[in-house]
Design a protein around this motif. Structure first.
Motif, PDB file in Angstrom:
ATOM      1  N   THR A 135       0.809  -1.213   0.000  1.00  0.00           N
ATOM      2  CA  THR A 135       0.000   0.000   0.000  1.00  0.00           C
ATOM      3  C   THR A 135       0.845   1.268   0.000  1.00  0.00           C
ATOM      4  N   VAL A 136       2.081   1.189   0.516  1.00  0.00           N
ATOM      5  CA  VAL A 136       2.938   2.372   0.500  1.00  0.00           C
ATOM      6  C   VAL A 136       3.263   2.764  -0.936  1.00  0.00           C
ATOM      7  N   VAL A 137       3.317   1.778  -1.841  1.00  0.00           N
ATOM      8  CA  VAL A 137       3.546   2.077  -3.256  1.00  0.00           C
ATOM      9  C   VAL A 137       2.353   2.847  -3.819  1.00  0.00           C
ATOM     10  N   TYR A 140       2.560   6.552  -2.621  1.00  0.00           N
ATOM     11  CA  TYR A 140       3.442   7.411  -3.412  1.00  0.00           C
ATOM     12  C   TYR A 140       2.904   7.605  -4.823  1.00  0.00           C
ATOM     13  N   PHE A 141       2.203   6.603  -5.351  1.00  0.00           N
ATOM     14  CA  PHE A 141       1.555   6.748  -6.660  1.00  0.00           C
ATOM     15  C   PHE A 141       0.503   7.854  -6.611  1.00  0.00           C
ATOM     16  N   ALA A 142      -0.262   7.901  -5.514  1.00  0.00           N
ATOM     17  CA  ALA A 142      -1.265   8.951  -5.359  1.00  0.00           C
ATOM     18  C   ALA A 142      -0.619  10.325  -5.197  1.00  0.00           C
ATOM     19  N   LEU A 143       0.466  10.383  -4.424  1.00  0.00           N
ATOM     20  CA  LEU A 143       1.105  11.663  -4.120  1.00  0.00           C
ATOM     21  C   LEU A 143       1.880  12.216  -5.309  1.00  0.00           C
ATOM     22  N   ILE A 167      -9.175   8.184  -5.103  1.00  0.00           N
ATOM     23  CA  ILE A 167      -9.187   7.517  -6.407  1.00  0.00           C
ATOM     24  C   ILE A 167      -8.233   6.325  -6.409  1.00  0.00           C
ATOM     25  N   VAL A 168      -7.055   6.512  -5.846  1.00  0.00           N
ATOM     26  CA  VAL A 168      -6.069   5.422  -5.815  1.00  0.00           C
ATOM     27  C   VAL A 168      -6.564   4.277  -4.937  1.00  0.00           C
ATOM     28  N   ALA A 238      -2.326   8.385   4.610  1.00  0.00           N
ATOM     29  CA  ALA A 238      -1.292   8.989   5.446  1.00  0.00           C
ATOM     30  C   ALA A 238      -0.267   9.740   4.603  1.00  0.00           C
ATOM     31  N   LEU A 239       0.033   9.226   3.418  1.00  0.00           N
ATOM     32  CA  LEU A 239       1.041   9.851   2.563  1.00  0.00           C
ATOM     33  C   LEU A 239       0.468  10.958   1.684  1.00  0.00           C
ATOM     34  N   ALA A 240      -0.755  10.779   1.185  1.00  0.00           N
ATOM     35  CA  ALA A 240      -1.261  11.670   0.145  1.00  0.00           C
ATOM     36  C   ALA A 240      -2.401  12.580   0.583  1.00  0.00           C
ATOM     37  N   ALA A 241      -3.066  12.282   1.704  1.00  0.00           N
ATOM     38  CA  ALA A 241      -4.199  13.112   2.132  1.00  0.00           C
ATOM     39  C   ALA A 241      -3.797  14.151   3.162  1.00  0.00           C
ATOM     40  N   GLY A 242      -2.560  14.067   3.664  1.00  0.00           N
ATOM     41  CA  GLY A 242      -2.178  14.960   4.746  1.00  0.00           C
ATOM     42  C   GLY A 242      -2.591  14.352   6.074  1.00  0.00           C
TER      43      GLY A 242
END
Length: 309
Positions: A135-137, A140-143, A167-168, A238-242
């Motif tokens: 899921t971490v991949v 980063y794909f979303a971010l 979306i991701v 956690a990575l892409a939504a803030g």
């Protein structure tokens, strides 16, 4: 000596039956222990959540917890309103399901009713391969990919938002829906399809009006799994939504989810037993209750459709 042979033969057969019976009982015991281990794990999780949450609610009013619009447990002026985290969780999950449900269902119908055997054998493993991607991949794909693409369409979109990770997440859970729903459709007896064809229905009409309603119980089960997966997703949001709690249902804004907050605190330096640390158990209890609610709704819906069909 000749007279003892039948008795010896009976004794050997009896001993063999006893050994087989004992082996079967041993296997049954192992299977029962395996089943009980899942139940015991679930009970242990619930007990720990409730125990730690009660300690939290001894300090924080449950009314404030459910009605306060601020979630700042790590600040000096601490507020413990869970609603900002709930809104972020529901918004990202709704976006994910709006992507995954239609695409996953259409994919399942195609694989079950229209794809050739060779196409199905190629496409389905590729879809299921997405389940194994960390899921971490996806985070980063979303971010780094999806959000910059969305910013070309919506220039005012901030770098951290709920739309991109939502979306991701939807892309990530498509295989769950497609695979389970396709299995449910393939389980529909061929006689139902043949009866539909005999009445003059086309393949598309048969897929939509006969196969899909007959498999609706399994399809709803796939939706339930997708909802649970979306609600509990951590790394993507956690990575892409803030990680700033924000009471909003606007997907163009940043927010934090319950699972992302739990990770944030669990990896921090808060001492065990502090009110800030105990807050993750209260948040986890809310997430568990949300998931349980959706599962109960899904179970009732499945039962109703099963009775109708």
């Amino acid at each position: 000596m000749q007279a003892n042979l039948p008795n010896n033969h009976i004794s050997k057969r009896l001993a063999k039956n006893i050994r087989r019976h004992m082996f079967e009982r041993f296997v049954e015991l192992l299977l029962m222990l395996a089943a009980l281990s899942a139940v015991a794990t679930t009970v242990a999780i619930v007990v720990i959540l409730i125990k730690e949450s009660l300690a939290f609610f001894n300090t924080v009013s449950i009314v404030d917890f459910l009605t306060d619009t601020q979630w700042t447990p790590l600040f000096e002026d601490a507020h413990y309103g869970i609603m900002p985290l709930v809104s972020g969780t529901l918004t990202t999950s709704a976006i994910a399901l709006s992507v995954a449900v239609p695409i996953g269902t259409i994919g399942a119908i195609y694989l079950s009713e229209f794809a050739s055997h060779k196409t199905r054998e190629i496409v389905k493993p590729i879809l299921e391969l997405l389940i194994g991607v960390p899921t971490v991949v996806f985070g980063y794909f979303a971010l780094l990919f999806v959000t910059p693409m969305l910013q070309k369409i919506f220039p005012e979109l901030p770098g951290f938002n709920m739309l991109g990770p939502g979306i991701v997440m939807g892309i990530m859970i498509i295989p769950y829906i497609s695979s389970l729903a396709e299995d449910a459709m393939r389980a529909v007896p061929m006689s139902m399809r043949e009866g539909s064809y005999a009445m003059g229905a086309t393949r598309f009409q048969t897929a939509i009006r006969v196969v899909t309603p007959a498999a609706i119980s399994g399809i709803i089960a796939a939706y339930i799994l997708a909802i649970s997966r979306a609600l509990g997703e951590t790394m993507v949001v956690a990575l892409a939504a803030g990680q700033q709690p924000n009471l909003t249902f606007n997907p163009m804004e940043s927010a934090a989810t319950i699972s992302a907050y739990i990770v944030q605190v669990a990896m921090g330096d808060l001492p065990h037993g502090s009110i800030g640390y105990q807050s993750i158990f209260a948040a986890g209890l809310v997430l568990m209750l949300m998931t349980l609610t959706f599962n109960i709704i899904g179970h009732i819906t499945r039962k109703r459709y099963r009775e109708n069909y």
